[in-house]
Design a protein around this motif. Structure first.
Motif, short mmCIF file in Angstrom:
data_model
loop_
_atom_site.label_atom_id
_atom_site.label_comp_id
_atom_site.label_asym_id
_atom_site.label_seq_id
_atom_site.Cartn_x
_atom_site.Cartn_y
_atom_site.Cartn_z
N LEU A 259 0.84 -1.19 0.00
CA LEU A 259 0.00 0.00 0.00
C LEU A 259 0.88 1.24 0.00
CD1 LEU A 259 -2.66 -0.97 2.70
CD2 LEU A 259 -2.63 -1.50 0.25
N SER A 260 0.38 2.28 -0.63
CA SER A 260 1.09 3.55 -0.68
C SER A 260 0.17 4.67 -0.25
CB SER A 260 1.59 3.81 -2.11
OG SER A 260 2.22 5.07 -2.21
N CYS A 261 0.73 5.65 0.43
CA CYS A 261 -0.04 6.83 0.84
C CYS A 261 0.81 8.07 0.57
CB CYS A 261 -0.38 6.76 2.32
SG CYS A 261 -1.21 8.25 2.94
N ALA A 262 0.29 8.93 -0.28
CA ALA A 262 0.98 10.16 -0.64
C ALA A 262 0.32 11.34 0.07
CB ALA A 262 0.94 10.37 -2.14
N ALA A 263 1.13 12.14 0.74
CA ALA A 263 0.62 13.31 1.47
C ALA A 263 0.97 14.58 0.71
CB ALA A 263 1.23 13.35 2.87
N SER A 264 0.03 15.50 0.68
CA SER A 264 0.26 16.81 0.07
C SER A 264 -0.43 17.88 0.89
CB SER A 264 -0.25 16.83 -1.37
OG SER A 264 -1.64 16.60 -1.41
N GLY A 265 -0.07 19.13 0.63
CA GLY A 265 -0.64 20.23 1.39
C GLY A 265 0.36 20.74 2.42
N VAL B 184 -2.58 -0.26 12.79
CA VAL B 184 -1.75 -1.26 12.13
C VAL B 184 -0.27 -0.95 12.31
CG1 VAL B 184 -1.14 -2.32 9.93
CG2 VAL B 184 -3.55 -1.76 10.42
N SER B 185 0.14 0.25 11.91
CA SER B 185 1.55 0.60 11.97
C SER B 185 1.72 2.10 11.81
CB SER B 185 2.31 -0.12 10.84
OG SER B 185 3.69 0.16 10.89
N SER B 186 2.85 2.61 12.31
CA SER B 186 3.15 4.03 12.15
C SER B 186 4.65 4.25 12.01
CB SER B 186 2.62 4.84 13.33
OG SER B 186 3.34 4.52 14.51
N VAL B 187 5.00 5.39 11.46
CA VAL B 187 6.41 5.78 11.35
C VAL B 187 6.52 7.27 11.62
CG1 VAL B 187 6.25 6.11 8.84
CG2 VAL B 187 8.47 5.73 9.90
N SER B 188 7.55 7.62 12.39
CA SER B 188 7.77 9.02 12.75
C SER B 188 8.74 9.64 11.76
CB SER B 188 8.36 9.12 14.15
OG SER B 188 8.80 10.45 14.41
N TRP B 189 8.36 10.82 11.23
CA TRP B 189 9.26 11.53 10.33
C TRP B 189 10.46 12.11 11.11
CZ3 TRP B 189 6.48 9.38 7.04
CH2 TRP B 189 6.61 9.61 5.67
N ARG B 190 10.34 12.29 12.42
CA ARG B 190 11.41 12.91 13.20
C ARG B 190 12.59 11.98 13.35
NH1 ARG B 190 9.94 15.07 19.10
NH2 ARG B 190 9.47 12.85 19.39
N ILE C 36 6.65 -1.03 7.43
CA ILE C 36 6.31 0.34 7.02
C ILE C 36 7.59 1.05 6.59
CG2 ILE C 36 6.49 1.36 9.35
CD1 ILE C 36 3.95 3.01 8.60
N PHE C 37 7.49 1.78 5.49
CA PHE C 37 8.63 2.53 4.97
C PHE C 37 8.19 3.98 4.74
CE2 PHE C 37 11.28 -1.08 3.88
CZ PHE C 37 10.39 -2.08 3.59
N ARG C 38 9.11 4.88 4.82
CA ARG C 38 8.82 6.26 4.49
C ARG C 38 9.74 6.73 3.37
NH1 ARG C 38 11.74 10.24 8.93
NH2 ARG C 38 13.83 9.42 8.60
N ASP C 39 9.20 7.59 2.53
CA ASP C 39 9.99 8.29 1.52
C ASP C 39 9.83 9.76 1.83
OD1 ASP C 39 10.98 9.63 -0.70
OD2 ASP C 39 10.29 8.10 -2.11
N ALA C 40 10.79 10.28 2.61
CA ALA C 40 10.66 11.65 3.08
C ALA C 40 10.62 12.65 1.95
CB ALA C 40 11.80 11.97 4.05
N ALA C 41 11.39 12.39 0.90
CA ALA C 41 11.45 13.34 -0.20
C ALA C 41 10.11 13.45 -0.91
CB ALA C 41 12.54 12.93 -1.18
N VAL D 265 4.32 7.24 2.43
CA VAL D 265 4.55 6.11 3.32
C VAL D 265 4.03 4.85 2.64
CG1 VAL D 265 2.38 6.42 4.57
CG2 VAL D 265 4.29 5.23 5.66
N LEU D 266 4.80 3.80 2.73
CA LEU D 266 4.45 2.51 2.12
C LEU D 266 4.22 1.48 3.22
CD1 LEU D 266 7.24 2.44 -0.60
CD2 LEU D 266 4.92 3.27 -0.86
N LEU D 267 3.34 0.55 2.95
CA LEU D 267 3.11 -0.57 3.85
C LEU D 267 3.24 -1.85 3.05
CD1 LEU D 267 2.36 -1.30 6.80
CD2 LEU D 267 0.00 -1.55 5.99
N GLN D 268 4.35 -2.55 3.26
CA GLN D 268 4.56 -3.83 2.61
C GLN D 268 3.92 -4.91 3.47
OE1 GLN D 268 5.97 -4.68 -0.41
NE2 GLN D 268 5.27 -6.75 0.09
N MET D 269 2.99 -5.65 2.89
CA MET D 269 2.24 -6.66 3.64
C MET D 269 2.54 -8.02 3.05
SD MET D 269 -1.40 -4.66 4.10
CE MET D 269 -1.81 -4.78 2.37
N ASN D 270 3.18 -8.87 3.83
CA ASN D 270 3.53 -10.22 3.39
C ASN D 270 2.77 -11.25 4.20
OD1 ASN D 270 5.47 -9.19 1.55
ND2 ASN D 270 7.03 -9.13 3.16
N ASN D 271 2.71 -12.46 3.67
CA ASN D 271 2.04 -13.57 4.36
C ASN D 271 0.64 -13.14 4.84
OD1 ASN D 271 1.66 -16.11 5.48
ND2 ASN D 271 2.71 -15.60 7.39
#
Length: 125
Positions: A20-26, A48-54, A70-75, A79-85
């Motif tokens: 899953l991917s989530c793109a933030a804008s604004g 489910v999961s979270s990641v801190s940008w700090r 969970i992965f973040r792409d700060a640039a 935020v991505l959520l890789q779901m396996n099994n």
């Protein structure tokens, strides 16, 4: 205002994978938290999961530990959520959310200010 757009949901068989991917804008704050919640039919929305940008601290619900990452792409403010099994009990609408306060408890739904529209994940047995 922050806009969140999720993508990547779909249908898979038990044991399969999805990302899953989530793109933030604004208006994006430097130290916000991005998270994933999910809601199955007839059940309350759950963390489910979270990641801190700090500090890139990651938190997972016990039910997904070892299977979801969970992965973040700060640039890209993504935020991505890789779901396996995946299991049938993972079937739900998955929502992305953001919290401008990096010190909030990550699993508290009320702490999150903005939400995406949700993306459906269906896992068949």
């Amino acid at each position: 205002q922050v806009q969140l757009v999720e993508s990547g949901g779909g249908s898979v068989q038990s044991g399969g994978s999805l990302e899953l991917s989530c793109a933030a804008s604004g208006v994006i704050y430097a130290n916000y938290v991005m998270a994933w919640f999910r809601q199955a039919p007839g059940r309350e929305r759950e963390f489910v999961s979270s990641v801190s940008w700090r500090n890139n601290k990651k938190t997972y619900a016990d039910s997904v530990k070892g299977r979801f990452t969970i992965f973040r792409d700060a640039a890209e403010n993504t935020v991505l959520l890789q779901m396996n099994n995946l299991k049938p009990e993972d079937t739900a609408v998955y929502y992305c959310a953001t919290d401008a306060n990096p010190d909030s408890a990550p699993g508290v739904m009320g702490a999150y200010d903005y939400w995406g529209q949700g993306t459906q994940v269906t896992v068949s047995s």
